[in-house]
Design a protein around this motif. Sequence first.
Motif, short mmCIF file in Angstrom:
data_model
loop_
_atom_site.label_atom_id
_atom_site.label_comp_id
_atom_site.label_asym_id
_atom_site.label_seq_id
_atom_site.Cartn_x
_atom_site.Cartn_y
_atom_site.Cartn_z
N GLY A 224 46.88 20.78 81.90
CA GLY A 224 46.16 22.02 82.19
C GLY A 224 45.83 22.17 83.66
N LEU A 225 45.56 21.05 84.35
CA LEU A 225 45.24 21.11 85.78
C LEU A 225 46.43 21.54 86.63
CD1 LEU A 225 43.04 17.92 86.36
CD2 LEU A 225 42.29 20.30 86.32
N ILE A 226 47.63 21.16 86.24
CA ILE A 226 48.80 21.44 87.08
C ILE A 226 49.40 22.82 86.80
CG2 ILE A 226 49.34 18.98 87.26
CD1 ILE A 226 51.65 19.44 85.31
N LEU A 227 48.99 23.47 85.74
CA LEU A 227 49.53 24.80 85.44
C LEU A 227 48.92 25.82 86.41
CD1 LEU A 227 49.52 24.94 81.55
CD2 LEU A 227 51.49 24.67 83.05
N PRO A 228 49.69 26.86 86.77
CA PRO A 228 49.16 27.88 87.71
C PRO A 228 48.06 28.72 87.05
CG PRO A 228 51.31 28.55 86.89
CD PRO A 228 51.09 27.15 86.40
N ARG A 229 47.20 29.25 87.90
CA ARG A 229 46.14 30.14 87.41
C ARG A 229 46.61 31.59 87.46
NH1 ARG A 229 40.98 28.44 90.87
NH2 ARG A 229 42.51 28.55 92.56
N GLY A 230 45.66 32.52 87.43
CA GLY A 230 46.00 33.93 87.56
C GLY A 230 46.54 34.52 86.27
N ARG A 231 47.53 35.39 86.41
CA ARG A 231 48.07 36.13 85.26
C ARG A 231 48.68 35.20 84.22
NH1 ARG A 231 52.27 40.29 87.33
NH2 ARG A 231 52.52 40.51 85.06
N GLN B 264 44.42 26.59 94.83
CA GLN B 264 44.71 25.51 93.91
C GLN B 264 45.09 24.26 94.68
OE1 GLN B 264 47.70 27.56 91.51
NE2 GLN B 264 46.43 27.14 89.75
N LEU B 265 45.30 23.19 93.92
CA LEU B 265 45.75 21.96 94.53
C LEU B 265 47.08 22.20 95.22
CD1 LEU B 265 44.92 19.50 91.61
CD2 LEU B 265 43.71 19.73 93.78
N GLY B 266 47.22 21.73 96.40
CA GLY B 266 48.45 21.94 97.14
C GLY B 266 48.34 23.04 98.16
N GLY B 267 47.24 23.82 98.10
CA GLY B 267 46.99 24.80 99.14
C GLY B 267 47.50 26.18 98.88
N GLN B 268 48.34 26.38 97.86
CA GLN B 268 48.88 27.71 97.62
C GLN B 268 47.83 28.55 96.89
OE1 GLN B 268 52.52 27.73 95.48
NE2 GLN B 268 52.79 29.94 95.56
N THR B 269 47.58 29.76 97.36
CA THR B 269 46.55 30.60 96.79
C THR B 269 47.13 31.40 95.63
OG1 THR B 269 45.50 30.78 98.93
CG2 THR B 269 44.88 32.40 97.28
N ALA B 270 46.38 31.40 94.51
CA ALA B 270 46.80 32.18 93.35
C ALA B 270 45.54 32.64 92.63
CB ALA B 270 47.68 31.34 92.42
N PHE B 271 44.98 33.75 93.07
CA PHE B 271 43.71 34.23 92.53
C PHE B 271 43.95 35.10 91.31
CE2 PHE B 271 42.47 34.33 97.25
CZ PHE B 271 42.19 32.98 97.22
N THR B 272 42.97 35.16 90.45
CA THR B 272 42.99 36.14 89.39
C THR B 272 42.57 37.47 89.98
OG1 THR B 272 40.69 35.74 88.81
CG2 THR B 272 42.33 34.38 87.70
N GLN B 273 42.78 38.52 89.22
CA GLN B 273 42.43 39.85 89.72
C GLN B 273 40.95 39.93 90.06
OE1 GLN B 273 43.48 42.97 87.02
NE2 GLN B 273 42.63 44.59 88.29
N SER B 274 40.09 39.32 89.23
CA SER B 274 38.65 39.35 89.50
C SER B 274 38.31 38.62 90.79
CB SER B 274 37.89 38.74 88.32
OG SER B 274 38.10 39.48 87.15
N GLN B 275 38.99 37.50 91.03
CA GLN B 275 38.73 36.74 92.25
C GLN B 275 39.15 37.52 93.50
OE1 GLN B 275 40.83 33.23 90.65
NE2 GLN B 275 39.13 32.04 91.41
N VAL B 276 40.30 38.20 93.41
CA VAL B 276 40.75 39.01 94.54
C VAL B 276 39.77 40.14 94.80
CG1 VAL B 276 42.56 40.56 95.35
CG2 VAL B 276 43.18 38.44 94.17
#
Length: 673
Positions: A160-167, A374-386
């Motif tokens: 679960g930790l390594i899966l991407p967030r967002g959509r 996320q881990l690794g530095g790549q940004t992947a926000f959810t719509q609410s976070q953006v």
Amino acid sequence: MIAGSGLYALHRRFYINNIFKLEEVSTHVYLIWSLVLSVTGFPNLVEILSELKLHYTGLGKVALTAAMIIDTYNWILFTLLIPFSTYSSNAIYSVLSTIMFVIVCIVLVRPIITKFLEKKTEENELDEYQLLFVVMGLLLCSYVTDIIGTHGIVGAFVYGLILPRGRFADSVMAVSDDFGTGFLASIYFSGTGMRFMISSVFSHANWKLTFLVVILLCVTKILGTLFVTSLFGRPAKDGFAIGLLLNTKGALALILLSIAWDKMIFFAPTYAVLISAVLLMTMVVSPIINLIFKPRKRFQQTKLRTIERLRIDAELRMLACVHTNQHATSMINIIELFSATRLSPVYVFGLYLVEITNRATALVVAHMDKPTSQLGGQTAFTQSQVELENITFTFEGFGNRAGHDAFRVETTSLVSAYESIHEDIFNSARERGASLILLPFHKHLSNGNLLETTNSVYKDINKSVMQNAPCSVGIFVDRNLGSFSKTKLRILMVFVGGPNDREALAIAWKMARHRNVELSMIRIRLFDEPVEIESTHFEEARGILSYVMDEEKQRELDEGYISKFRYTAVNNEDSISYSEVDVHTSEDVPRVLKELDQNGCDLYIVGRGYYRNSKIFSNLLEWCECVELGVIGDILASNIFGSSSSVLVVQQYGFGGMEFGKKNSAKLIVKTE
């Protein structure tokens, strides 16, 4: 954990039963026993705080932060110590293998799977069949950690930790949440109940002492928390409440007990004692916290938080609620009108309202200052976070643009169900000592210069807030008021009478202290008769008399406040004017407002008003589309009226509570002889 080991020794000493035997003493028993006691169920705690409307209070934030830290350490201890509790001989190899598995997943697997899944999600190519492979990856990771000697849930957790967030995360949760939590979890934890033999606890001579052990198991974390909070000077009541909240148990505690049963580390009596303690700890949290703090009953009027009664040199604290970044921009335009100086500063709390997504993570995000990558530095926000980042940038930009410390700005998000989000708004306003809550109107200005509904739910939220708000409330209808860059901004305040109108006048008066604001106050004098209601019942007659006396008092307050305004402001400021207009019938009100609108202004400020003593407004109330705006506010905000000016409708604290679903109750008044 130390106290838990001592309580296990007491449990063995007190337990005497010839039918149910105790397990052999070993370090495994002490280890699992102590781990179960140290666990805090973070998702369960979040749900309790959300239900009690405490997660946006200072107490709730402390408990939430502590629970998050405890839960992190629990998972680390679980991963490292479970192999020693089950496979003593090869435990070190299991731990090292698990660490290697985590490193491989984060460093090698995560970049590959994240890139693939994010690409599929952005191109809308991810369907339910492909999500099946995601679930297969979950089973694979669980199987690997189970083979190397750690529990399978560790593999699921890392996956679960390594899966991407967002959509992508939202898609997975939408497909799997109901089936996972509603069906699979129920089947798994039903085994806990089937193994629970309550007779093993109470079927021996010293059962009272065993029950005492169960009680002491619930007390240890409370005592530890009381000790720590006392060192930081917090009240004992807060320390007790935090300790009680941190006693909340969840899935991890039950998984530990299942492991202990399956590996025959615990026998029936010890298993039953711990299950009893876990159930008791979790069940008593909500009732006791509710009894101590009464979070749903603490919004009774204790002192008036209004602009009218605010000292001229006092700090004005206001809560600006927004749903979108466009709302944030509108709120800044109206907030900028408040005359802030170092002697009378303005503290603005921007509150981004987000509908809850039934996940504990959403409430955690609500307490983050800024979205993190996320881990690794790549940004992947959810719509609410953006949206939160944009709103934060907008409010902070306003604070920087102000150029001095007279305006202070703070932004946060509030995640809750829309049906009860007004209670969280109350909590936030009370916690921050706000005197005014600003709400956006549920309609926005379209290209055709007409107001169109943005979201009808926003209207229900506004109504709920106005009914029991712990301070004054304002609803802002924005018709492109624009930033405060005009040479002169014209404000028209329409005064009829009553506490809401006095509060509106107080706000207009405060804005008029700015050098670039011109204020015109128009007082509407009513010349009509009150609505007649016949009443023979004693209680009704007494209520009628009480209301009539209150009406007389309100008239006296109106006259006194207007006299103060005219003497202090109108006579000393060229930019402030005062005039009166007479109204005899219901048809006169729209006509008078139309004449005022033809003279032009940028902003109307009006009180919501009750106007129950007047046939004029009782008749007009029947035609109101938006009752929360009151009669005058509804007319000015309607598309039929055709105004191009923005409107601020104000309700004073202590005079809300209108039953919006019953229009007739809002227009009744009596005539007494």
